[in-house]
Structure formats: structure tokens, C-alpha cells
Design a protein around this motif. Structure first.
Motif, PDB file in Angstrom:
ATOM      1  N   MET A   1       0.855  -1.198   0.000  1.00 11.19           N
ATOM      2  CA  MET A   1       0.000   0.000   0.000  1.00 11.19           C
ATOM      3  C   MET A   1       0.888   1.244   0.000  1.00 11.19           C
ATOM      4  O   MET A   1       1.968   1.260   0.583  1.00 11.19           O
ATOM      5  N   ILE A   2       0.371   2.317  -0.652  1.00  9.98           N
ATOM      6  CA  ILE A   2       1.094   3.592  -0.668  1.00  9.98           C
ATOM      7  C   ILE A   2       0.221   4.617   0.012  1.00  9.98           C
ATOM      8  O   ILE A   2      -0.907   4.872  -0.393  1.00  9.98           O
ATOM      9  N   LYS A   3       0.758   5.222   1.096  1.00 11.47           N
ATOM     10  CA  LYS A   3       0.007   6.218   1.859  1.00 11.47           C
ATOM     11  C   LYS A   3       0.251   7.604   1.254  1.00 11.47           C
ATOM     12  O   LYS A   3       1.391   7.999   1.025  1.00 11.47           O
ATOM     13  N   CYS A   4      -0.864   8.329   1.019  1.00 10.48           N
ATOM     14  CA  CYS A   4      -0.777   9.691   0.440  1.00 10.48           C
ATOM     15  C   CYS A   4      -0.203  10.644   1.463  1.00 10.48           C
ATOM     16  O   CYS A   4      -0.671  10.696   2.602  1.00 10.48           O
ATOM     17  N   GLY A   5       0.800  11.399   1.058  1.00 10.88           N
ATOM     18  CA  GLY A   5       1.391  12.385   1.954  1.00 10.88           C
ATOM     19  C   GLY A   5       0.531  13.626   2.154  1.00 10.88           C
ATOM     20  O   GLY A   5       0.787  14.427   3.053  1.00 10.88           O
ATOM     21  N   CYS A   7      -3.282  13.628   2.063  1.00 11.86           N
ATOM     22  CA  CYS A   7      -4.520  13.380   2.819  1.00 11.86           C
ATOM     23  C   CYS A   7      -4.450  12.118   3.687  1.00 11.86           C
ATOM     24  O   CYS A   7      -5.359  11.856   4.470  1.00 11.86           O
ATOM     25  N   GLY A   8      -3.374  11.284   3.559  1.00  7.29           N
ATOM     26  CA  GLY A   8      -3.241  10.086   4.380  1.00  7.29           C
ATOM     27  C   GLY A   8      -4.010   8.893   3.869  1.00  7.29           C
ATOM     28  O   GLY A   8      -4.094   7.859   4.552  1.00  7.29           O
ATOM     29  N   TYR A   9      -4.593   9.021   2.696  1.00  6.73           N
ATOM     30  CA  TYR A   9      -5.398   7.911   2.157  1.00  6.73           C
ATOM     31  C   TYR A   9      -4.475   6.768   1.723  1.00  6.73           C
ATOM     32  O   TYR A   9      -3.406   6.998   1.148  1.00  6.73           O
ATOM     33  N   GLU A  10      -4.897   5.509   2.039  1.00 13.14           N
ATOM     34  CA  GLU A  10      -4.127   4.315   1.683  1.00 13.14           C
ATOM     35  C   GLU A  10      -4.487   3.904   0.263  1.00 13.14           C
ATOM     36  O   GLU A  10      -5.639   3.579  -0.039  1.00 13.14           O
ATOM     37  N   ASN A  11      -3.517   3.966  -0.629  1.00 12.39           N
ATOM     38  CA  ASN A  11      -3.745   3.640  -2.034  1.00 12.39           C
ATOM     39  C   ASN A  11      -3.089   2.299  -2.367  1.00 12.39           C
ATOM     40  O   ASN A  11      -2.111   1.881  -1.749  1.00 12.39           O
ATOM     41  N   TYR A  17      -1.306   8.517  -8.686  1.00  8.62           N
ATOM     42  CA  TYR A  17      -2.048   9.622  -8.067  1.00  8.62           C
ATOM     43  C   TYR A  17      -3.000   9.060  -7.013  1.00  8.62           C
ATOM     44  O   TYR A  17      -3.552   7.976  -7.152  1.00  8.62           O
ATOM     45  N   CYS A  18      -3.222   9.832  -5.979  1.00  5.07           N
ATOM     46  CA  CYS A  18      -4.070   9.425  -4.845  1.00  5.07           C
ATOM     47  C   CYS A  18      -5.522   9.363  -5.270  1.00  5.07           C
ATOM     48  O   CYS A  18      -6.032  10.305  -5.889  1.00  5.07           O
ATOM     49  N   ASP A  19      -6.187   8.251  -4.891  1.00  5.21           N
ATOM     50  CA  ASP A  19      -7.617   8.134  -5.187  1.00  5.21           C
ATOM     51  C   ASP A  19      -8.453   9.025  -4.294  1.00  5.21           C
ATOM     52  O   ASP A  19      -9.607   9.327  -4.594  1.00  5.21           O
ATOM     53  N   GLY A  20      -7.872   9.469  -3.173  1.00  7.03           N
ATOM     54  CA  GLY A  20      -8.652  10.286  -2.235  1.00  7.03           C
ATOM     55  C   GLY A  20      -8.646  11.760  -2.572  1.00  7.03           C
ATOM     56  O   GLY A  20      -9.686  12.414  -2.554  1.00  7.03           O
TER      57      GLY A  20
END
Length: 214
Positions: A1-5, A7-11, A17-20
Motif C-alpha cells: 500500500m502507498i500512503k498519500c502524503g 490526505c493520508g489515504y491508503e492507495n 495519483y491518490c484516489d482520495g
């Protein structure tokens, strides 16, 4: 998993690109490193951008019509200037007086025509002269039948009644206009006349008669 720096969303792994929030994700090898600062302005969430636009343009939001309520049209271009009321035409014809005359006036033939023949005078301008066969115009005081020698001009004189005042003016006649056997009137110079005054037009003698309105 890749955590967005951002918003913190787990991708899921493998995403760029972040799905959140849509921010660019750090490479999988770099772990949870923060996204470059220069990308923040390019990846503003749509919701936040919409709020900023609404706040930055309050006038547009205020101008938006509300459902069910009538809207008023806003004129564009120059503001319409109020048109002043048209002024009265004083170039010709009878000028308006403050009040109609409280009397009736008329000219009565004394000599040189049909004796005691009368010509009622109206408020405003009364042309004195003879019928003009070329134009077919009749003056208010038509002395054609009372002028066998044609001493009276077609447009001889002008009698004007304005309120309680009566004046007579020669308008360029050939044989002149006279009041009470005085010197000939100068064309364009009105003279006041009163009840009983004698007016000579060519060779026709008339008398001004004024009768009060009962």
C-alpha cells in the motif's frame, strides 16, 4: 500500500495519483515521502477550488437568480438619460396665454365696405387681408368683398388677442395700416388697440368693438 502524503489515504500499489485527493503519490521505492511542493497548487481538490471561486466572486453569486423568484434586467452600456419634456413651439401660430380673454372682440365695418358688417376675432392671431386664390387660404378677417379697388394686401395686418390685451401689427402691406388717423404703423411694430378705436386697412375703415362675456 502507498500512503498519500497529502490526505493520508491508503492507495493500492502501482498508482501514480491518490484516489482520495488526486495528489501525485511518491514512488513505491520512496515509501510515504511527501509529494513535491510544486505540485500542491496543481492538485487542489475540486471541492476546495469550487469554494475558493465562490468566495472570490461574491458578486456573481449574488447576481444568480433564485428559483421561483423574478429577476430584474440590468441595463448595459450607458445609463439612460431622462429626456426633458419638449418645450412649447413658439415659431408660429397662436402663442398660449395664461387665461382666455374675458370678453368678445370684433371689427365692424364703418366705411369703404358693407356698413356694419362684423368680423369676430379669436384668441391668438387673426390675419387681416383678402382671400388668396393661388393658395386657397382665407384670413380670419377676409376683406375681399369690402375692397373693390384692391387696396388691401392678401396678408395685410395681424391682430392678436393675448389675455386682456389686443394689438395690431402691419406685416408689410402695400398701402399701410392706421389706428385713429395716426401715422402709418411701422411693419413689425405692434400697437395696442382698445374698444372704439378706428382701424384703417387700405381704404376700408373699421371699428374695434369689445363686449364683456356675461
Amino acid at each position: 500500500m502507498i500512503k498519500c502524503g497529502e490526505c493520508g489515504y491508503e492507495n493500492m500499489d502501482g498508482l501514480d495519483y491518490c484516489d482520495g485527493c488526486g495528489a501525485k503519490l511518491a514512488a513505491a521505492a520512496g515509501g510515504n515521502a511527501a509529494a513535491p511542493a510544486e505540485n500542491k497548487s496543481e492538485t487542489t481538490p475540486p471541492e476546495a477550488g469550487a469554494d475558493i471561486d465562490a468566495k472570490a466572486t461574491p458578486s456573481l453569486a449574488a447576481d444568480a437568480p433564485v428559483d421561483g423568484q423574478p429577476t430584474s434586467e440590468v441595463p448595459t452600456g450607458d445609463l439612460k438619460k431622462e429626456t426633458p419634456a419638449p418645450s412649447a413651439d413658439v415659431s408660429g401660430g397662436a402663442a398660449p396665454s395664461a387665461a382666455p380673454a374675458a370678453f368678445k372682440a370684433k371689427l365692424s365695418v364703418v366705411r369703404g365696405g358693407l356698413k356694419k358688417k362684423e368680423f369676430p376675432l379669436e384668441d391668438g392671431n387673426n390675419l387681416v387681408g383678402r382671400w388668396d386664390p393661388e393658395t386657397g387660404s382665407f384670413p380670419e378677417v377676409d376683406l375681399d368683398a369690402d375692397d373693390p379697388e384692391a387696396k388691401i394686401s392678401r396678408k395685410h395686418a395681424l391682430i392678436r388677442i393675448d389675455g386682456g390685451k389686443i394689438t395690431i401689427e402691419d406685416i408689410g402691406s402695400l398701402n399701410g395700416t392706421y389706428v385713429n388717423r395716426q401715422p402709418r404703423l411701422s411693419p413689425g411694430s405692434p400697437a395696442e388697440i382698445k374698444s372704439g378705436d378706428e382701424v384703417i386697412i387700405g381704404k376700408t375703415f373699421l371699428k374695434l368693438v369689445i363686449e364683456p362675456i356675461s
